[in-house]
Design an enzyme around this catalytic site. Structure first.
Site, mmCIF file in Angstrom:
data_model
loop_
_atom_site.group_PDB
_atom_site.id
_atom_site.type_symbol
_atom_site.label_atom_id
_atom_site.label_comp_id
_atom_site.label_asym_id
_atom_site.label_seq_id
_atom_site.Cartn_x
_atom_site.Cartn_y
_atom_site.Cartn_z
ATOM 1 N N THR A 1 48.277 49.204 44.625
ATOM 2 C CA THR A 1 49.386 48.319 45.007
ATOM 3 C C THR A 1 49.978 47.689 43.750
ATOM 4 O OG1 THR A 1 48.336 47.807 47.119
ATOM 5 C CG2 THR A 1 50.007 46.255 46.348
ATOM 6 N N ASP B 1 34.800 38.045 41.779
ATOM 7 C CA ASP B 1 35.666 39.229 41.771
ATOM 8 C C ASP B 1 37.137 38.816 41.570
ATOM 9 O OD1 ASP B 1 36.170 42.196 42.532
ATOM 10 O OD2 ASP B 1 37.449 41.068 43.894
ATOM 11 N N GLY C 1 39.756 50.798 48.188
ATOM 12 C CA GLY C 1 39.762 52.017 48.995
ATOM 13 C C GLY C 1 39.765 53.242 48.099
ATOM 14 N N LYS D 1 39.839 39.394 38.286
ATOM 15 C CA LYS D 1 41.200 39.959 38.394
ATOM 16 C C LYS D 1 42.250 39.022 37.789
ATOM 17 C CE LYS D 1 39.835 42.609 42.415
ATOM 18 N NZ LYS D 1 39.551 42.531 43.847
ATOM 19 N N THR E 1 38.816 51.652 36.163
ATOM 20 C CA THR E 1 38.987 50.815 37.344
ATOM 21 C C THR E 1 37.908 49.722 37.321
ATOM 22 O OG1 THR E 1 37.577 52.356 38.547
ATOM 23 C CG2 THR E 1 39.952 52.644 38.786
ATOM 24 N N GLU F 1 31.927 44.311 47.292
ATOM 25 C CA GLU F 1 31.208 44.807 46.120
ATOM 26 C C GLU F 1 29.773 45.124 46.524
ATOM 27 O OE1 GLU F 1 32.608 45.248 42.996
ATOM 28 O OE2 GLU F 1 34.431 44.779 44.086
HETATM 29 N N1 HSE Z 1 35.377 43.783 46.519
HETATM 30 C C1 HSE Z 1 36.771 43.869 46.221
HETATM 31 C C2 HSE Z 1 37.561 43.199 47.337
HETATM 32 C C3 HSE Z 1 37.157 45.310 46.043
HETATM 33 O O1 HSE Z 1 36.970 42.844 48.354
HETATM 34 O O2 HSE Z 1 38.763 43.029 47.204
HETATM 35 C C4 HSE Z 1 38.258 45.575 45.110
HETATM 36 O O3 HSE Z 1 38.085 45.031 43.837
#
Ligand code: HSE
Length: 319
Positions: free
Chosen positions: A147, A210, A300, A214, A114, A199
């Site tokens: 998701t 972040d 989560g 992704k 993850t 984070e």
């Molecule tokens: N820090 C990230 C967010 C958590 O706020 O979406 C999941 O990667």
């Protein structure tokens, strides 16, 4: 599904590791995973745990201490055939997760992670290694937790992706939604932290890193040639309350030739403009279906554990 016994080594027993442990115990029967067990856990705080029982998390609360052991040694000595790498995020060097994953793959173990560090920064090297060793390197939990996101494409064989666009960071979407409702940035950030979304270092959220990790991971999975360092990144620090009220969202976007993360004013009829709070959403534009959407939690304890279970089922179905 193979009837051979599979054993899982969990590296990192924080929120995600414990969430996975609990969800695995809860769903094992329903998923027909009687032939799979969590045989080992290694964690900096809790030490090296072998053959844990389902009530391990309660036991840990009562304070038993297990022997400390070097993680690389544990990987080398482990007879587990699946490694779940759940250690902390490092978007600079991807360590220590990168070394853990590389060693596990070298040893012919499937890897589920993850962790966005190795998935965004070292994807090609690690995927090549996994392919050479004929094992899986899976990372669903890195993008929108459980998701459905890029894995929706498994249901659309042959579909060619033209572009991907989304709200992939819950913390910043929460802050922008709160600003829209009149709250200030710091209060909203604190609330997102309390919800367990931000984070450890929230600048990764606020400055767009972040979300950039992704969209890079999605781009890697789609076979596009962008690197993390190619992402044109702008965070939300300069977004004004007025712009937030005007439906400015932190959008991550990629197609074959472009990749960026930046605050973008959306029109009122754009589906993404209605995505509020910590919710994440993705739009995948395909040649066969046009635009396909998915929306839901992006982080989560149980939600991220669901992603690792999703990856585990992929391994089991292909074994
Ligand atoms: N820090 C990230 C967010 C958590 O706020 O979406 C999941 O990667």
């Amino acid at each position: 599904m193979s009837s051979e016994q599979s054993r899982i080594l969990i590296i990192g027993f924080g929120t995600v590791g414990q969430g996975f442990f609990e969800l695995f115990a809860r769903k094992r029967k329903a998923l027909g995973l009687d032939n799979v067990s969590i045989s080992e856990i290694v964690d900096m705080k809790y030490g090296h745990i072998t053959n844990p029982t389902d009530d391990l998390i309660n036991q840990l609360k009562a304070g038993p201490t297990f022997p400390k052991k070097d993680v690389m040694t544990v990987i080398k000595e482990s007879d587990a055939n699946i490694v779940c790498e759940f250690t902390w995020l490092n978007l600079k060097t991807a360590e220590p997760a990168y070394s853990h994953i590389r060693e596990s793959l070298e040893m012919g173990k499937h890897v589920i992670t993850t962790n966005k560090g190795p998935s965004a920064l070292k994807y090609r090297e690690l995927m090549d290694l996994a392919n050479r060793k004929k094992v899986k390197f899976l990372m669903k939990g890195t993008v929108m937790a459980g998701t459905p996101s890029y894995n929706l494409l498994d249901l659309l064989p042959g579909a060619e992706v033209k572009s991907v666009r989304g709200i992939m960071n819950g913390t910043t979407n929460y802050i922008l939604t709160s600003m829209e409702q009149g709250k200030n940035f710091d209060v909203a950030l604190k609330e997102a932290q309390d919800l367990g979304y931000a984070e450890a270092d929230p600048t990764n959220d606020v400055d767009g890193l972040d979300a950039a990790s992704k969209i890079t991971i999605i781009s890697h999975i789609l076979g596009w040639k962008h690197e993390f360092s190619d992402v044109n990144i702008e965070g939300i620090r300069k977004v004004t309350p007025e712009q937030a009220r005007d439906k400015t969202k932190l959008i991550a976007y990629a197609d074959k030739s472009k990749i960026y993360v930046r605050p973008t004013k959306l029109s009122k009829d754009d589906i993404l403009s209605g995505v509020t709070g910590v919710t994440n959403a993705i739009e995948i534009d395909t040649d066969t279906m046009g635009k396909v959407y998915s929306m839901g939690p992006g982080a989560g304890r149980t939600q991220t554990a669901q992603a690792a279970i999703t990856d585990l089922m992929t391994i089991m179905k292909n074994s």
